[in-house]
Scaffold this active site. Structure first.
Site, PDB file in Angstrom:
ATOM      1  N   ASP A  22       0.826  -1.219   0.000  1.00 19.56           N
ATOM      2  CA  ASP A  22       0.000   0.000   0.000  1.00 19.56           C
ATOM      3  C   ASP A  22       0.858   1.265   0.000  1.00 19.56           C
ATOM      4  O   ASP A  22       1.960   1.271   0.546  1.00 19.56           O
ATOM      5  CB  ASP A  22      -0.917  -0.027   1.231  1.00 19.56           C
ATOM      6  N   HIS A  39       2.125   3.374  -9.149  1.00 18.75           N
ATOM      7  CA  HIS A  39       1.887   1.945  -9.431  1.00 18.75           C
ATOM      8  C   HIS A  39       3.052   1.361 -10.224  1.00 18.75           C
ATOM      9  O   HIS A  39       3.489   0.235  -9.977  1.00 18.75           O
ATOM     10  CB  HIS A  39       0.569   1.761 -10.191  1.00 18.75           C
ATOM     11  N   LEU A 133      10.543 -20.279  -5.173  1.00 15.20           N
ATOM     12  CA  LEU A 133       9.507 -19.491  -4.505  1.00 15.20           C
ATOM     13  C   LEU A 133       8.131 -19.679  -5.163  1.00 15.20           C
ATOM     14  O   LEU A 133       8.027 -19.681  -6.384  1.00 15.20           O
ATOM     15  CB  LEU A 133       9.907 -18.012  -4.585  1.00 15.20           C
TER      16      LEU A 133
HETATM   17  C1  IPE Z   1      -5.471  -2.708  -0.070  1.00 14.53           C
HETATM   18  O1  IPE Z   1      -5.157  -1.376  -0.194  1.00 14.53           O
HETATM   19  C2  IPE Z   1      -5.493  -3.369  -1.438  1.00 14.53           C
HETATM   20  C3  IPE Z   1      -4.206  -3.523  -2.100  1.00 14.53           C
HETATM   21  C4  IPE Z   1      -3.035  -3.172  -1.610  1.00 14.53           C
HETATM   22  C5  IPE Z   1      -4.270  -4.171  -3.393  1.00 14.53           C
HETATM   23  P1  IPE Z   1      -6.268  -0.253  -0.324  1.00 14.53           P
HETATM   24  O2  IPE Z   1      -5.540   1.017  -0.532  1.00 14.53           O
HETATM   25  O3  IPE Z   1      -7.271  -0.615  -1.345  1.00 14.53           O
HETATM   26  O4  IPE Z   1      -6.953  -0.302   1.114  1.00 14.53           O
HETATM   27  P2  IPE Z   1      -7.829   0.803   1.872  1.00 14.53           P
HETATM   28  O5  IPE Z   1      -8.846   1.322   0.907  1.00 14.53           O
HETATM   29  O6  IPE Z   1      -6.896   1.885   2.305  1.00 14.53           O
HETATM   30  O7  IPE Z   1      -8.415   0.085   3.042  1.00 14.53           O
HETATM   31  C1  IPE Z   2      -1.672   0.194  -3.379  1.00 17.30           C
HETATM   32  O1  IPE Z   2      -1.443   1.566  -3.364  1.00 17.30           O
HETATM   33  C2  IPE Z   2      -1.921  -0.327  -4.775  1.00 17.30           C
HETATM   34  C3  IPE Z   2      -3.295  -0.784  -5.000  1.00 17.30           C
HETATM   35  C4  IPE Z   2      -4.259  -0.745  -4.134  1.00 17.30           C
HETATM   36  C5  IPE Z   2      -3.590  -1.303  -6.324  1.00 17.30           C
HETATM   37  P1  IPE Z   2      -2.633   2.591  -3.361  1.00 17.30           P
HETATM   38  O2  IPE Z   2      -3.018   2.892  -4.767  1.00 17.30           O
HETATM   39  O3  IPE Z   2      -3.740   2.136  -2.482  1.00 17.30           O
HETATM   40  O4  IPE Z   2      -1.906   3.861  -2.735  1.00 17.30           O
HETATM   41  P2  IPE Z   2      -2.496   4.851  -1.656  1.00 17.30           P
HETATM   42  O5  IPE Z   2      -2.942   4.053  -0.480  1.00 17.30           O
HETATM   43  O6  IPE Z   2      -3.642   5.581  -2.304  1.00 17.30           O
HETATM   44  O7  IPE Z   2      -1.363   5.756  -1.322  1.00 17.30           O
HETATM   45 MG    MG Z   3      -4.124   2.387  -0.499  1.00 18.47          MG
END
Ligand code: IPE
Ligand code: IPE
Ligand code: MG
Length: 244
Positions: A22, A39, A133
């Site tokens: 995240d 990303h 892995l």
């Molecule tokens: C969890 O992260 C999903 C992934 C890392 C793929 P999110 O960014 O979607 O989670 P929330 O919305 O902060 O709970």
């Molecule tokens: C995690 O990073 C990637 C996915 C959920 C696909 P985020 O896109 O949720 O990044 P933040 O949390 O908005 O910074």
């Molecule tokens: Mg996120």
């Protein structure tokens, strides 16, 4: 009298590590870049972790890549994430082969586009015999939906007269989950500062140890992975019993 040096008794390394990757969006925003740049950069962190994992004794790595709730994001971001997935499913197969990595995908494939499903099936088949892995990608994955799908499979067996409802317990139910063949995660890592599960592996995380990092995923380093493993090895897992 001199005291003997303290011998540090370290536990086993985690075999199965699950990661909520995240913070891509915030990493990008902090640099005045579009979320898509975060990303893209996140894929590099993923590569670092996959390379470092076997050296730390990790045999299974489960990566939360797209949740069943991530469809709620703007269409352009979803398109971008799916494009990135398509690109890497095509381009990374060779690399997975070279590193003896087996790729498996969990999550609801019915919600993914047909060409992505075909790419997934191709990579799974091509890496099926790899013995290094095991990398599990959670795509269009939701813990609740995954449990509901297992419940449906169990209910179908009951309806067909193959299963006595009285025989359903945690072990037999767990065997109906799509993760049944994987060991339960020993360690869960979440980057990006949030301290929540966000619908990841709800059943499987029952006795998993959690380690959180404020680091945004694109900056996550192999040293931080090492630190999480070190932290894990210092913990006493009791599984409900009495400690030593
Ligand atoms: C969890 O992260 C999903 C992934 C890392 C793929 P999110 O960014 O979607 O989670 P929330 O919305 O902060 O709970
Ligand atoms: C995690 O990073 C990637 C996915 C959920 C696909 P985020 O896109 O949720 O990044 P933040 O949390 O908005 O910074
Ligand atoms: Mg996120």
């Amino acid at each position: 009298m001199e005291t003997a040096p303290k011998i540090s008794i370290e536990g086993q390394p985690p075999l199965h590590v699950a990661i909520i990757m995240d913070g891509n969006g915030r990493w990008a925003r902090a640099r005045g870049l579009p979320r898509s740049a975060g990303h893209r950069k996140g894929v590099e962190a993923l590569r670092r972790v996959v390379e470092a994992a076997p050296g730390l004794g990790i045999t299974h790595l489960t990566l939360y890549s797209f949740s069943s709730e991530n469809w709620r994001r703007p269409a352009a971001e979803v398109r971008d994430l799916m494009g990135l997935l398509r690109f890497h499913l095509r381009s990374e197969t060779e690399e997975l082969e070279r590193n003896n990595v087996r790729l498996q995908v969990i999550g609801d494939r019915a919600g993914l586009s047909d060409d992505i499903v075909r790419l997934i099936e191709g990579v799974e088949e091509q890496t099926r015999r790899n013995t290094g892995l095991t990398m599990v990608m959670a795509l269009n994955y939701g813990g609740r939906a995954s449990i509901a799908a297992a419940a449906r499979r169990v209910a179908e067996r009951v309806a067909a007269g193959d299963l006595d409802p009285a025989a359903i317990d945690a072990d037999s139910f767990g065997a109906a989950l799509e993760t049944a063949a994987l060991p339960p995660p020993d360690l869960l890592i979440r980057t990006g500062g949030e301290k929540r599960i966000s619908n990841f592996l709800l059943w499987e995380l029952a006795y998993t140890e959690f380690v959180f990092f404020d680091t945004y995923w694109p900056d996550f380093s192999s040293q931080e992975l090492e630190h999480a493993v070190f932290e894990f090895r210092g913990r006493e897992r009791r599984f409900g019993a009495v400690g030593v």
